[in-house]
Scaffold this motif. Structure first.
Motif, short mmCIF file in Angstrom:
data_model
loop_
_atom_site.label_atom_id
_atom_site.label_comp_id
_atom_site.label_asym_id
_atom_site.label_seq_id
_atom_site.Cartn_x
_atom_site.Cartn_y
_atom_site.Cartn_z
N MET A 1 23.43 88.34 6.55
CA MET A 1 22.27 89.20 6.77
C MET A 1 21.42 89.25 5.51
SD MET A 1 22.25 93.07 8.23
CE MET A 1 21.60 93.86 6.78
N SER A 2 20.09 89.13 5.66
CA SER A 2 19.26 89.13 4.46
C SER A 2 19.17 90.56 3.90
CB SER A 2 17.87 88.60 4.80
OG SER A 2 17.15 89.61 5.46
N PHE A 3 18.80 90.61 2.68
CA PHE A 3 18.73 91.90 1.98
C PHE A 3 17.53 92.71 2.48
CE2 PHE A 3 16.38 93.59 -1.79
CZ PHE A 3 17.01 94.82 -1.81
N GLU A 4 17.78 93.95 2.89
CA GLU A 4 16.69 94.83 3.32
C GLU A 4 16.40 95.83 2.20
OE1 GLU A 4 14.63 94.71 5.64
OE2 GLU A 4 15.59 93.14 6.84
N PRO A 5 15.27 95.67 1.52
CA PRO A 5 15.00 96.58 0.40
C PRO A 5 14.79 98.02 0.87
CG PRO A 5 13.39 94.79 0.50
CD PRO A 5 14.21 94.71 1.73
N ASN A 6 15.17 98.91 0.01
CA ASN A 6 15.01 100.34 0.26
C ASN A 6 13.82 100.79 -0.58
OD1 ASN A 6 15.71 102.74 1.29
ND2 ASN A 6 17.62 102.99 0.14
N LEU A 7 12.73 101.13 0.08
CA LEU A 7 11.50 101.39 -0.68
C LEU A 7 11.02 102.82 -0.49
CD1 LEU A 7 9.58 98.12 0.24
CD2 LEU A 7 11.10 98.53 -1.70
N VAL A 8 10.46 103.40 -1.57
CA VAL A 8 9.87 104.74 -1.49
C VAL A 8 8.38 104.63 -1.75
CG1 VAL A 8 9.80 107.04 -2.52
CG2 VAL A 8 12.00 105.91 -2.17
N GLY A 9 7.58 105.31 -0.92
CA GLY A 9 6.13 105.30 -1.13
C GLY A 9 5.62 106.70 -1.40
N ALA A 23 -2.54 103.26 10.61
CA ALA A 23 -1.74 102.07 10.90
C ALA A 23 -0.82 102.36 12.08
CB ALA A 23 -0.94 101.67 9.67
N GLY A 24 -0.29 103.59 12.11
CA GLY A 24 0.59 103.98 13.21
C GLY A 24 -0.16 104.09 14.52
N THR A 25 -1.29 104.86 14.52
CA THR A 25 -2.00 105.06 15.79
C THR A 25 -2.59 103.75 16.29
OG1 THR A 25 -3.83 105.89 14.47
CG2 THR A 25 -2.57 107.53 15.68
N PRO A 32 9.80 98.25 8.31
CA PRO A 32 10.16 99.66 8.30
C PRO A 32 10.85 100.09 7.00
CG PRO A 32 11.78 98.42 9.53
CD PRO A 32 10.80 97.43 9.03
N ASN A 33 10.77 99.27 5.96
CA ASN A 33 11.55 99.55 4.75
C ASN A 33 11.01 100.71 3.93
OD1 ASN A 33 11.73 96.79 5.70
ND2 ASN A 33 13.19 96.49 4.05
N VAL A 117 -0.16 95.74 2.71
CA VAL A 117 0.40 96.14 1.42
C VAL A 117 1.91 96.33 1.55
CG1 VAL A 117 0.52 98.06 -0.20
CG2 VAL A 117 -1.70 97.12 0.43
N VAL A 118 2.31 97.02 2.61
CA VAL A 118 3.74 97.29 2.78
C VAL A 118 4.50 95.98 3.02
CG1 VAL A 118 5.48 98.48 4.18
CG2 VAL A 118 3.33 99.63 3.64
N SER A 119 3.91 95.08 3.84
CA SER A 119 4.58 93.82 4.11
C SER A 119 4.76 93.02 2.82
CB SER A 119 3.77 92.97 5.09
OG SER A 119 3.48 93.72 6.23
#
Ligand SMILES: Cc1cc2nc3c(=O)[nH]c(=O)nc-3n(C[C@H](O)[C@H](O)[C@H](O)COP(=O)(O)OP(=O)(O)OC[C@H]3O[C@@H](n4cnc5c(N)ncnc54)[C@H](O)[C@@H]3O)c2cc1C
Ligand code: SF4
Ligand code: SF4
Ligand code: FES
Ligand code: FES
Lengths: 155, 584
Positions: A1-9, A23-25, A32-33, A117-119
């Motif tokens: 499994m590839s590494f899923e980074p844990n990110l805080v914004g 972006a949501g609406t 989703p990281n 940006v998030v991607s």
């Protein structure tokens, strides 16, 4: 499994948080990281918040504010823009890759940009791999001992 | 002003000394015929039709011209004696012997009881009253025309009888000329310039359009004679309330307000860069706004739909979505064009017998009664074609049906079509004002990528903004039609009222506080605050926040090296707890 980074914004309330909402609406897809913490202004982002997030296991921290000139509080984003490089310098000295902390401007209408940006950030941190703080974790007992030793020497 | 007493036909009257006999008679309602008199220029006594008998205190009687004979104490004026009537007749007959039998002269002759002028009539159209020369000199101030030659050869002309640069084309001379000898003529045959049609008369002073607020006349410096020659000001001299000032200038005034409703609307998309439609290049290709102005009953075409040559069109194509729903211009739908395009079709059907072609991508008849209106125009015989207008070209000379050809793909009939028309209306997009960004910045609100102002929340805060006390109404927030604009405007007004009616503003509980036990007095925060909310206490040597000024951005809290500043919401411990929470 590839590494899923844990990110805080840290997102300012007026532009970037609203942009993220958009972006949501608008049903824009992005990884989703990122876990978002709302602050009133990017100027509110205390460098300690960033360090604290990294210390608690985040692999990267994204700070988003209004575009220059558009800060709801006139110039909070300029303050942030000056603090961030210093924070990154500090991280570098601590042996943490400064690319793990990023500042981006996202306006309330830039839902698409927020997704991009998030991607991008997620991909970058994925390529950097997990932040392994444990390896050089601060050993309080050893430090105390060293201090006591030095103190003894110089007394 | 000293007064004098006099009589006219035995009736006493007191008038200003130095005024003329004609004015005294007029004040008494006694009619004296005139040909060369006009109230706003100096009397000239050229026609001698206004003659009366004046009897002075010594009983001497003389024939004088009423228009320029000064009123004096005790003078007796007789306006209808046989001697007066004979003199008037004689003067008119002499004038008629030189001039053509024009209505001004023949009507007067009939009134004076002349059946056949004794010396016949001539051919000259000018009665040499000099009204034109005097109005041009005294009122307009252009001095573009004058008299040349003498005696029976006298005539009115421009200097050296060549076209004069001094003439400003105001038309005052033509308006005053009693015989129609002076006419204003179009220099070219182009009669209608669609882009120059206004909502009201093209007059120097007028109410710009019927619904104008304030509903008062204004002077258009472009047309006003005074701003070209420094003369005229007739309007100011006739206004009984002395409202008119030609020296007034634009002023900036500061108004203190508690709330602001932004209703700055939109601007029209300029279709010139879309070369395929020929706007600005092909005659009779006009924008929807130009068509709308042409239809205003109070406007310069009187509401008539006209081609540039002044004729009624025989076929009109209405092209939807010019600049809207277009990756090359604006991706959004302008929302109002479909419906006003149908309205246009209805107007054309009502006012002319022209064929109408609607070229649309999708017909968006979304509102109350709108779909029904669409069916109505179908019944009126409007041709509705699904397919965006692709190109407008000039038709060949031998094309009988129109001067323009519209090309499109009829996507329902799956056919390429060329439609001959003689007028094309481009339904141009509504776009955000050029200065929308500056306005937004001034009021501390945001604009979207399209330039429309962003509301606080698309569903829950559609009239408020992220700045307290600033509200939005109308198209400046997003394209919408008049009913929606009025609804949003009413909402904005109500929101503003509900803030103001309380008379006081409730402050947020959120602000920053400084712990003066911890504050080291470095004063770093003093300059950080964009609102100058942080002051320094010289005696205590610590800083403190004025909660009324603080907007709670938290910039100072993030900057204090001693950690002395606490934000009361989004507080440090809350954020640390959040960090811990999301990472656990
Ligand atoms: C060709 C055409 C036909 C239409 N026909 C119809 C129709 O039949 N029915 C219908 O319901 N709708 C119609 N509409 C739509 C209608 O025009 C709009 O819904 C309506 O005008 C919106 O009103 P508003 O007050 O938001 O903006 P506007 O009417 O644009 O008014 C904004 C005003 O603000 C002023 N302004 C701008 N910036 C500033 C500033 N910085 N400071 C001070 N003042 C400023 C402008 O000069 C303007 O007077 C039509 C639109 C077009 C283009
Ligand atoms: S930055 Fe902190 S320590 Fe410095 S004056 Fe302001 S509150 Fe006091
Ligand atoms: S929170 Fe912002 S507005 Fe309030 S005092 Fe601090 S810098 Fe000024
Ligand atoms: S409010 Fe967005 S950066 Fe200041
Ligand atoms: S009106 Fe008095 S002379 Fe013509």
């Amino acid at each position: 499994m590839s590494f899923e980074p844990n990110l805080v914004g840290f997102l300012c309330n007026w532009c970037s948080y609203t942009g993220a909402d958009l972006a949501g609406t608008a049903r824009i897809k992005y990884p989703p990281n990122l876990k978002v913490i709302r602050v009133m202004c990017s100027g509110r982002v205390d460098p300690n918040f960033i360090l604290e997030a990294l210390a608690h296991g985040a692999d990267g921290v994204l700070v988003c504010g209004c575009h220059p000139g558009d800060c709801h509080y006139v110039e909070g984003n300029y303050k942030c823009q000056r603090r961030l490089p210093i924070t990154r310098m500090l991280l570098g000295e601590m042996g943490i890759d400064p690319r793990r902390v990023r500042l981006e401007w996202v306006s309330a209408s830039e839902g698409v940009r927020f997704g991009q940006v998030v991607s991008e950030f997620t991909e970058e941190i994925r390529s950097l791999g997990p932040l392994a703080l444990q390896e050089w974790a601060f050993d309080a007992a050893a430090a105390d001992a060293q201090l006591a030793h030095q103190g003894g020497d110089h007394a | 002003m000293p007064k004098v007493n006099m009589t006219v036909d035995g009736r006493p009257i007191t008038v200003d000394e130095g005024s003329y006999v004609l004015q005294a008679a007029e004040a008494l309602g006694i009619e004296i015929p005139t040909l060369c008199f006009f109230k706003y220029v100096k009397p000239y006594a050229a026609c001698r039709i206004c003659v009366v008998e004046a009897k002075n205190k010594r009983g001497r009687t003389r024939i004088v011209t009423a228009c320029n004979y000064p009123a004096s104490e005790g003078i007796e004026i007789l306006t209808r004696t046989p001697r007066v009537m004979a003199a008037r007749k004689l003067n008119l007959e002499m004038l008629m012997s030189r001039c053509a039998p024009m209505p001004v002269l023949t009507d007067l002759a009939r009134k004076l009881g002349i059946d056949q002028p004794r010396w016949g009539t001539g051919t000259d159209m000018c009665i040499l009253c000099g009204l034109c020369v005097r109005v041009c000199d005294e009122i307009v101030g252009a001095q573009a025309i004058g008299f040349a030659s003498r005696g029976i050869e006298r005539f009115v002309t421009t200097p050296f009888e060549v076209d004069s640069d001094a003439c400003i084309l105001c038309g005052a001379c033509a308006a005053l000329c009693p015989t129609g000898h002076i006419r204003m003529e179009e220099a070219s045959d182009r009669e209608v310039v669609h882009s120059e049609i206004t909502l009201g008369p093209n007059a120097a002073i007028s109410v710009p359009f019927r619904q104008a607020v304030p509903n008062a006349p204004r002077i258009d410096p472009e047309f006003c004679v005074h701003f070209r020659t420094g003369g005229c000001k007739v309007c100011a001299s006739v206004c009984p309330k002395e409202c008119i000032s030609h020296d007034d200038v634009e002023r900036f005034e500061e108004v203190e307000v508690g709330t602001v409703v932004l209703a700055t609307g939109y601007q029209d998309f300029d279709p010139t860069p879309f070369k395929q439609y020929g706007y600005g290049r092909l005659p009779n290709v006009i924008t929807s706004m130009e068509f709308e102005r042409m239809n205003n009953a109070a406007g310069s075409t009187g509401g008539k739909i006209l081609l540039e040559n002044g004729k009624e069109p025989r076929a009109i194509a209405i092209l939807h979505c010019i600049g809207s729903r277009d990756e090359n211009a604006h991706p959004y739908c302008s929302r109002v064009c479909c419906m006003y395009a149908l309205k246009f079709a209805h107007l054309v059907k009502e006012k002319t017998s022209a064929e109408v072609y609607q070229l649309y991508i999708d017909l968006r008849a979304f509102g109350k009664g709108y779909e029904e209106f669409f069916h109505r125009i179908l019944e009126e015989g409007v041709n509705v074609i699904r397919g965006k207008g692709a190109e407008v070209v000039s038709a060949g000379r031998d094309c009988q049906e129109g001067s323009l050809i519209v090309r499109c793909e009829d996507t329902l009939a799956a056919k390429f079509r060329e439609i001959p028309v003689d007028m094309v209306v481009l339904c141009t997009a509504l776009e955000a004002n050029r200065d929308a960004k500056d306005v937004a910045r001034r009021f501390g609100i945001s604009v979207g990528a399209d330039g429309w102002f962003i509301e606080r929340h698309p569903k829950l805060g559609p009239v408020s903004t992220t700045t307290d006390g600033i509200f939005l109404a109308g198209v400046c927030q997003s394209p919408k039609d008049i009913p929606d604009t009025v609804a949003q405007g009413s909402g904005a007004a109500a929101h503003a009222m509900s803030l103001m009616i309380r008379g006081e503003v409730e402050m947020d509980g959120a602000y920053a506080v400084i712990d003066d036990e911890v504050c080291s007095g470095c004063r770093l925060c003093n300059d950080l605050c964009p609102y100058s909310a942080i002051g320094f206490d010289e005696t205590k040597k610590t800083s403190s926040v004025n909660p009324a000024l603080c907007k709670a951005c938290g910039t100072c809290a993030a900057g204090c090296p001693s950690g002395a500043i606490r934000a009361l919401h989004f507080a440090d411990d809350q954020i640390y707890a959040e960090i811990e929470g999301i990472l656990s």
